[in-house]
Design a protein around this motif. Structure first.
Motif, PDB file in Angstrom:
ATOM      1  N   LYS A 175      40.502   4.025  85.920  1.00  0.00           N
ATOM      2  CA  LYS A 175      40.544   5.104  84.933  1.00  0.00           C
ATOM      3  C   LYS A 175      40.819   4.508  83.556  1.00  0.00           C
ATOM      4  O   LYS A 175      41.693   3.660  83.401  1.00  0.00           O
ATOM      5  N   PHE A 176      40.054   4.957  82.552  1.00  0.00           N
ATOM      6  CA  PHE A 176      40.287   4.490  81.192  1.00  0.00           C
ATOM      7  C   PHE A 176      40.364   5.668  80.228  1.00  0.00           C
ATOM      8  O   PHE A 176      39.791   6.732  80.457  1.00  0.00           O
ATOM      9  N   ASP A 177      41.096   5.469  79.164  1.00  0.00           N
ATOM     10  CA  ASP A 177      41.150   6.409  78.042  1.00  0.00           C
ATOM     11  C   ASP A 177      41.069   5.587  76.761  1.00  0.00           C
ATOM     12  O   ASP A 177      41.648   4.506  76.674  1.00  0.00           O
ATOM     13  N   ILE A 178      40.363   6.112  75.783  1.00  0.00           N
ATOM     14  CA  ILE A 178      40.318   5.508  74.451  1.00  0.00           C
ATOM     15  C   ILE A 178      40.768   6.575  73.472  1.00  0.00           C
ATOM     16  O   ILE A 178      40.190   7.663  73.417  1.00  0.00           O
ATOM     17  N   ARG A 179      41.813   6.276  72.709  1.00  0.00           N
ATOM     18  CA  ARG A 179      42.376   7.291  71.805  1.00  0.00           C
ATOM     19  C   ARG A 179      42.117   6.947  70.345  1.00  0.00           C
ATOM     20  O   ARG A 179      42.100   5.785  69.954  1.00  0.00           O
ATOM     21  N   SER A 229      50.529   1.488  74.195  1.00  0.00           N
ATOM     22  CA  SER A 229      49.126   1.466  73.769  1.00  0.00           C
ATOM     23  C   SER A 229      48.558   2.863  73.563  1.00  0.00           C
ATOM     24  O   SER A 229      47.633   3.053  72.780  1.00  0.00           O
ATOM     25  N   ALA A 230      49.118   3.856  74.252  1.00  0.00           N
ATOM     26  CA  ALA A 230      48.624   5.231  74.112  1.00  0.00           C
ATOM     27  C   ALA A 230      48.846   5.787  72.709  1.00  0.00           C
ATOM     28  O   ALA A 230      48.197   6.741  72.303  1.00  0.00           O
ATOM     29  N   LEU A 231      49.774   5.185  71.944  1.00  0.00           N
ATOM     30  CA  LEU A 231      50.047   5.628  70.574  1.00  0.00           C
ATOM     31  C   LEU A 231      49.203   4.861  69.555  1.00  0.00           C
ATOM     32  O   LEU A 231      49.338   5.074  68.353  1.00  0.00           O
ATOM     33  N   GLN A 254      47.240  15.217  66.050  1.00  0.00           N
ATOM     34  CA  GLN A 254      46.256  15.351  67.119  1.00  0.00           C
ATOM     35  C   GLN A 254      45.479  14.051  67.268  1.00  0.00           C
ATOM     36  O   GLN A 254      45.435  13.231  66.351  1.00  0.00           O
ATOM     37  N   ASN A 255      44.900  13.874  68.428  1.00  0.00           N
ATOM     38  CA  ASN A 255      44.046  12.716  68.635  1.00  0.00           C
ATOM     39  C   ASN A 255      42.830  13.108  69.456  1.00  0.00           C
ATOM     40  O   ASN A 255      42.856  14.051  70.254  1.00  0.00           O
ATOM     41  N   ILE A 256      41.764  12.395  69.199  1.00  0.00           N
ATOM     42  CA  ILE A 256      40.537  12.518  69.993  1.00  0.00           C
ATOM     43  C   ILE A 256      40.607  11.467  71.085  1.00  0.00           C
ATOM     44  O   ILE A 256      41.048  10.340  70.840  1.00  0.00           O
ATOM     45  N   PHE A 257      40.191  11.822  72.298  1.00  0.00           N
ATOM     46  CA  PHE A 257      40.172  10.788  73.322  1.00  0.00           C
ATOM     47  C   PHE A 257      38.928  10.880  74.197  1.00  0.00           C
ATOM     48  O   PHE A 257      38.406  11.959  74.481  1.00  0.00           O
ATOM     49  N   ILE A 258      38.446   9.696  74.534  1.00  0.00           N
ATOM     50  CA  ILE A 258      37.345   9.542  75.499  1.00  0.00           C
ATOM     51  C   ILE A 258      37.977   9.149  76.816  1.00  0.00           C
ATOM     52  O   ILE A 258      38.834   8.269  76.866  1.00  0.00           O
ATOM     53  N   SER A 259      37.574   9.789  77.906  1.00  0.00           N
ATOM     54  CA  SER A 259      38.129   9.441  79.206  1.00  0.00           C
ATOM     55  C   SER A 259      37.006   9.295  80.226  1.00  0.00           C
ATOM     56  O   SER A 259      35.933   9.888  80.093  1.00  0.00           O
ATOM     57  N   GLY A 260      37.270   8.489  81.241  1.00  0.00           N
ATOM     58  CA  GLY A 260      36.267   8.300  82.283  1.00  0.00           C
ATOM     59  C   GLY A 260      36.790   7.419  83.391  1.00  0.00           C
ATOM     60  O   GLY A 260      37.907   6.897  83.348  1.00  0.00           O
ATOM     61  N   ILE A 307      44.293   1.505  80.145  1.00  0.00           N
ATOM     62  CA  ILE A 307      43.809   1.423  81.528  1.00  0.00           C
ATOM     63  C   ILE A 307      44.875   1.971  82.472  1.00  0.00           C
ATOM     64  O   ILE A 307      46.024   1.506  82.458  1.00  0.00           O
ATOM     65  N   GLU A 308      44.484   2.972  83.264  1.00  0.00           N
ATOM     66  CA  GLU A 308      45.385   3.550  84.276  1.00  0.00           C
ATOM     67  C   GLU A 308      46.755   3.909  83.693  1.00  0.00           C
ATOM     68  O   GLU A 308      47.792   3.725  84.332  1.00  0.00           O
ATOM     69  N   ASP A 309      46.752   4.429  82.455  1.00  0.00           N
ATOM     70  CA  ASP A 309      47.968   4.867  81.764  1.00  0.00           C
ATOM     71  C   ASP A 309      48.976   3.735  81.548  1.00  0.00           C
ATOM     72  O   ASP A 309      50.177   3.994  81.398  1.00  0.00           O
TER      73      ASP A 309
END
Length: 238
Positions: free
Chosen positions: A157-161, A68-70, A215-221, A76-78
């Motif tokens: 922990k979440f990330d949106i790429r 999912s990171a790609l 490159q990618n933009i990511f939101i994390s929190g 969620i939580e990597d």
């Protein structure tokens, strides 16, 4: 809607979003865990695009490109939204799939919307990811929201790429609230007011069995509430 994807387009913009449930296990050898991921094409150029697929099953990049990171979606939580196992042919197939629900598609001259949710993180983290993307053609503006709903208040922990074309050039503004994207002769602004946004390096597998850097933009929190809505915008610089 075609083959699990919602596709909205006019003469300048195409918006594509993955709104299909995962396939059954025996048909999943080429599936990527990109539920609710999306792509934006502007005047024939990919502004936001998933990182592609490395088809060679003997390469470490095959499983990596399924993660999912790609994809342009929430992580969620990597963890990916689907888990994979190897079968007797050394192919990575789904061990636990996901279901997409609450689909809603609106396509009007001056307003587009695609929304859906998936349960890929429910078993492990007891949460549902819901995404809504709106587009205002006259303003050249995309408004997105990613909603986390869970039955507990444990920290998650979440990330949106948001993966970009290798041809794109990006720069964070001085106030760190926006990122400027240059794609050939077009300029776009990515912003998110309530969460940190950053730039990361990645790999692009858009050319068969090869890769280049992108490159990618990511939101994390960190989410500690039973409900969280992360809002972001991608708007064309006129």
């Amino acid at each position: 809607e075609h083959a699990g994807y919602a596709i909205l387009k006019n003469k300048n913009i195409t918006l594509v979003m993955d709104v299909g449930s995962s396939p059954i296990q025996k048909f999943s050898k080429d599936y990527q865990s990109g539920a609710l991921s999306f792509e934006i094409i502007s005047r024939g150029k990919k502004l936001i695009n998933n990182s592609g697929y490395f088809a060679n099953k003997n390469s470490k990049f095959n499983k990596f490109s399924k993660s999912s990171a790609l994809q342009n979606t929430m992580i969620i939580e990597d963890h990916s939204s689907c888990n994979f196992i190897k079968n007797e042919k050394s192919e990575y197939i789904i061990s636990k799939g996901l279901k997409v629900s609450k689909k809603n598609i609106v396509f009007e001259d001056n307003y587009w919307k695609i929304s859906a949710s998936h349960d890929g993180y429910y078993k492990k983290f007891n949460l549902i990811h819901e995404r809504e993307i709106e587009f205002y053609p006259q303003q050249g503006k995309f408004v997105g929201s990613d909603k986390i709903s869970k039955k507990h208040k444990k920290d998650i922990k979440f990330d949106i790429r948001f993966h970009l074309s290798p041809d794109s050039k990006i720069m964070k503004t001085q106030d760190s609230k926006s990122i400027l994207i240059e794609l050939e002769d077009e300029g776009w602004r990515f912003s998110c007011d309530n969460f940190d946004i950053n730039i990361d390096n990645g790999l692009y597998f858009g050319n068969k069995n090869s890769y280049i850097e992108n490159q990618n933009i990511f939101i994390s929190g960190i989410n500690s509430n039973s409900e969280e809505i992360i809002k972001w915008e991608i708007s064309k610089i006129q």
